[in-house]
Write a protein that holds these residues in place. Structure first.
Motif, short mmCIF file in Angstrom:
data_model
loop_
_atom_site.label_atom_id
_atom_site.label_comp_id
_atom_site.label_asym_id
_atom_site.label_seq_id
_atom_site.Cartn_x
_atom_site.Cartn_y
_atom_site.Cartn_z
N ARG A 286 0.71 -1.27 -0.04
CA ARG A 286 0.13 -0.11 0.00
C ARG A 286 0.99 1.31 0.14
NH1 ARG A 286 -3.94 -1.02 5.00
NH2 ARG A 286 -1.86 -1.76 5.85
N GLU A 287 1.97 1.02 0.68
CA GLU A 287 2.77 2.44 0.66
C GLU A 287 3.56 2.52 -0.54
OE1 GLU A 287 5.48 2.21 4.11
OE2 GLU A 287 4.09 2.51 5.26
N TYR A 288 3.84 1.55 -1.35
CA TYR A 288 4.59 1.90 -2.62
C TYR A 288 3.22 2.25 -3.58
CZ TYR A 288 8.61 -0.97 -1.68
OH TYR A 288 9.95 -1.45 -1.26
N LEU A 289 2.10 1.87 -3.42
CA LEU A 289 0.93 2.26 -4.42
C LEU A 289 0.80 3.58 -4.07
CD1 LEU A 289 -1.06 1.57 -6.29
CD2 LEU A 289 -2.58 0.89 -4.47
N LEU A 290 0.82 4.13 -2.93
CA LEU A 290 0.72 5.46 -2.47
C LEU A 290 1.87 6.47 -2.95
CD1 LEU A 290 -0.76 7.82 -1.05
CD2 LEU A 290 0.43 7.19 1.09
N VAL B 252 7.51 11.81 -0.20
CA VAL B 252 6.56 10.97 0.52
C VAL B 252 7.00 9.74 1.05
CG1 VAL B 252 4.37 9.85 0.03
CG2 VAL B 252 4.88 12.23 -0.88
N ALA B 253 7.76 8.80 0.48
CA ALA B 253 8.25 7.76 0.96
C ALA B 253 8.86 7.79 2.17
CB ALA B 253 9.18 7.05 -0.12
N ASP B 254 9.83 8.97 2.19
CA ASP B 254 10.73 9.34 3.47
C ASP B 254 9.71 9.60 4.69
OD1 ASP B 254 13.06 9.51 4.94
OD2 ASP B 254 12.95 11.68 4.42
N HIS B 255 8.30 9.78 4.47
CA HIS B 255 7.49 9.84 5.56
C HIS B 255 6.66 8.82 6.04
CE1 HIS B 255 8.87 14.13 5.00
NE2 HIS B 255 8.64 14.41 6.30
N LEU B 256 6.85 7.71 5.47
CA LEU B 256 5.79 6.51 5.42
C LEU B 256 6.78 5.69 6.29
CD1 LEU B 256 4.62 5.94 1.81
CD2 LEU B 256 3.42 7.11 3.59
N THR B 257 5.96 4.95 7.15
CA THR B 257 6.45 4.06 8.25
C THR B 257 7.22 3.05 7.72
OG1 THR B 257 4.14 4.23 9.19
CG2 THR B 257 5.82 2.61 9.81
N PHE C 138 10.90 15.42 -13.08
CA PHE C 138 11.87 15.56 -12.10
C PHE C 138 11.20 15.94 -10.65
CE2 PHE C 138 14.77 17.97 -9.58
CZ PHE C 138 15.84 17.14 -9.29
N PHE C 139 10.31 16.94 -10.67
CA PHE C 139 9.30 17.23 -9.46
C PHE C 139 8.53 15.90 -8.95
CE2 PHE C 139 10.87 21.44 -10.92
CZ PHE C 139 10.96 22.03 -9.73
N GLY C 140 8.16 15.33 -9.96
CA GLY C 140 7.37 14.05 -9.55
C GLY C 140 8.31 13.07 -8.78
N LEU C 141 9.38 12.91 -9.45
CA LEU C 141 10.49 12.12 -8.60
C LEU C 141 10.73 12.49 -7.20
CD1 LEU C 141 12.78 9.90 -8.31
CD2 LEU C 141 14.19 11.81 -9.51
N CYS C 142 10.83 14.03 -7.06
CA CYS C 142 11.27 14.48 -5.79
C CYS C 142 10.03 14.41 -4.83
CB CYS C 142 11.38 15.91 -5.86
SG CYS C 142 13.03 16.46 -6.71
N ALA C 143 8.98 14.37 -5.46
CA ALA C 143 7.52 14.30 -4.56
C ALA C 143 7.42 13.00 -4.04
CB ALA C 143 6.24 14.63 -5.18
N GLY C 144 7.89 11.90 -5.08
CA GLY C 144 7.63 10.49 -4.55
C GLY C 144 8.87 10.26 -3.44
N LEU C 145 10.00 10.67 -3.51
CA LEU C 145 10.86 10.34 -2.50
C LEU C 145 10.61 11.02 -1.40
CD1 LEU C 145 14.31 10.65 -4.64
CD2 LEU C 145 13.43 8.69 -3.59
#
Length: 434
Positions: A2-6, A63-68, A54-61
């Motif tokens: 689910r976190e990967y999907l988010l 968000v992933a940094d703040h997931l459990t 590139f900004f999509g890449l930054c947003a993905g990283l």
């Protein structure tokens, strides 16, 4: 999962929402080069789509940094930061090239520097498994050279295939999906945490491509340019580098049972070496053929021409959309065929399925003029080119009858040109630019 999907959805949403403003910025900035002899599109189209990606890449990283669960990837590994550093450098070089058309050798040097930046921060190949030899440890220089070579080859293979609307983004998305399934299986099924960064990179890469595709499908409103093609090529290579050499046969308990079973079960160990080749098999083949073709003619390997695979599909009669779909088909066949073989190498049905689907693909290649027609009940859900022509023919007959019954006024027929990729229609004859 689910976190990967988010993470994937956030990356796709940011890329999709930013592409429209980036298109307007590219038009204002003048990043709309003139039509070249090798181009397929007929109207000037803005580039710089890589900015949104590139900004999509930054947003993905971010968000992933703040997931459990995914935050552990950033705590235990420096690879995400290494990817971001290399991506930022290659993205800047691509933006400059989209605007000012920098020299090919300068871009090649920038690609090598970006790969070196990732190596310095720990994203490198440490050891590789070889069939019949076992695990081969690499020295620092060997690992660096192999990493840089893989990055440069992948970037240029993706860049070479970026010749039709939606082609590069779709093919890389298919490759990233296959690679995600492989890396996630290694991480989740065998508990190998070292495969988690590769799974994250593949999920983000899918989001970047899916968010950009709606703007880039034929007729494209914006091109990703070198800022986008080199960026997704680097992310694709980073995922392969991250997981190569991380599959430990002892952890996966592959040496139990007979020798024959051990050979079959060792296939997942070799897939990190094979998967980067299979997912870019078509772009790499196109790259090699282009170098051989240009060298044979006495030209520079970096000289542009119209001999790429997608150009040949158009020349034999396929439409723009069908040529893209055929390239999608063969990319998926190679990537997911290798993925299925890694799961169970002893199953003959995998080989038979690949052969059968390859035969279907060859039949599609031999039918460039065939246009499928949707049933009447489904005509409202398909593009106009797949609908029956009776209504259009009746309208044309009525128009012809009205013209005959006119007062005898002589009319000059108007020739309508081909719709451009920006949605504009040229009225009157026009000179072919390719």
């Amino acid at each position: 999962m689910r976190e990967y999907l988010l993470t994937l959805c956030i990356t796709a949403a940011v890329t999709y929402l930013l592409t429209g403003p980036v298109r307007k910025f590219a038009i204002v900035a003048g990043a709309m080069p003139e039509i070249r002899a090798r181009d397929v599109h007929r109207e000037p189209t803005p580039r710089l789509g890589g900015i949104a990606m590139f900004f999509g890449l930054c947003a993905g990283l971010l968000v992933a940094d703040h997931l459990t669960n995914l935050s552990e990837v950033f705590e235990k590994s420096n690879e995400p930061r290494a990817l971001l550093s290399g991506a930022a450098l290659i993205w800047l070089i691509g933006v400059l090239d989209d605007k000012f058309e920098i020299d090919a050798l300068i871009k090649l040097g920038g690609q090598m520097i970006a790969a070196g930046v990732m190596v310095v921060q720990g994203l490198t190949i440490l050891w590789i498994p070889l069939p019949g030899v076992g695990t081969v440890a690499l020295t620092q220089w060997q690992g660096t050279l192999l990493t840089v070579a893989l990055v440069v080859i992948t970037i240029n293979a993706v860049n070479f295939v970026d010749g039709l609307d939606g082609l590069a983004a779709g093919m890389v998305c298919i490759a990233a999906a296959a690679f995600f399934m492989y890396a996630y299986r290694i991480w989740y099924s065998y508990g190998i945490e070292a495969a988690a960064p590769a799974s994250l990179f593949a999920a983000i890469l899918m989001g970047m491509c899916l968010g950009f595709l709606p703007h880039n499908m034929h007729p494209a409103r914006i091109f990703m340019g070198d800022s986008g093609s080199m960026l997704i090529g680097l992310v694709l290579a980073a995922g392969a580098i991250s997981v190569t050499g991380q599959v430990d046969p002892d952890v996966m308990k592959l040496f139990s049972g007979s020798e024959r079973n051990a050979v079959h079960q060792m296939v997942p160990v070799y897939i990190p070496l094979l998967m980067p080749l299979t997912i870019i098999a078509i772009p790499a083949a196109d790259l090699i053929l282009a170098i051989v073709r240009r060298t044979w003619r006495g030209q520079s390997p970096f000289a542009a021409d119209r001999g790429h695979l997608h150009h040949r599909l158009l020349e034999i009669g396929h439409s723009h959309s069908r040529a893209v779909l055929i390239m999608y088909f063969f990319s998926a066949l190679i990537a997911f065929g290798a993925l299925a073989y890694s799961v169970n190498a002893a199953s003959m049905w995998i080989v038979l399925s690949v052969v059968f689907l390859s035969a279907i693909g060859l039949v599609l290649l031999l039918l460039p003029r065939f246009t499928p027609r949707a049933p009447r009940w489904a005509e409202g859900f398909v593009p106009p080119r797949y609908r029956r022509r009776r209504a259009a023919a009746a309208t044309a007959d009525e128009a012809g009858t009205a013209a005959v019954e006119d007062e005898g006024e002589e009319r000059v027929p108007v020739t309508v040109g081909v719709s451009g990729v920006n949605g504009a229609t040229a009225v009157g004859s026009r000179t072919r630019t390719r």
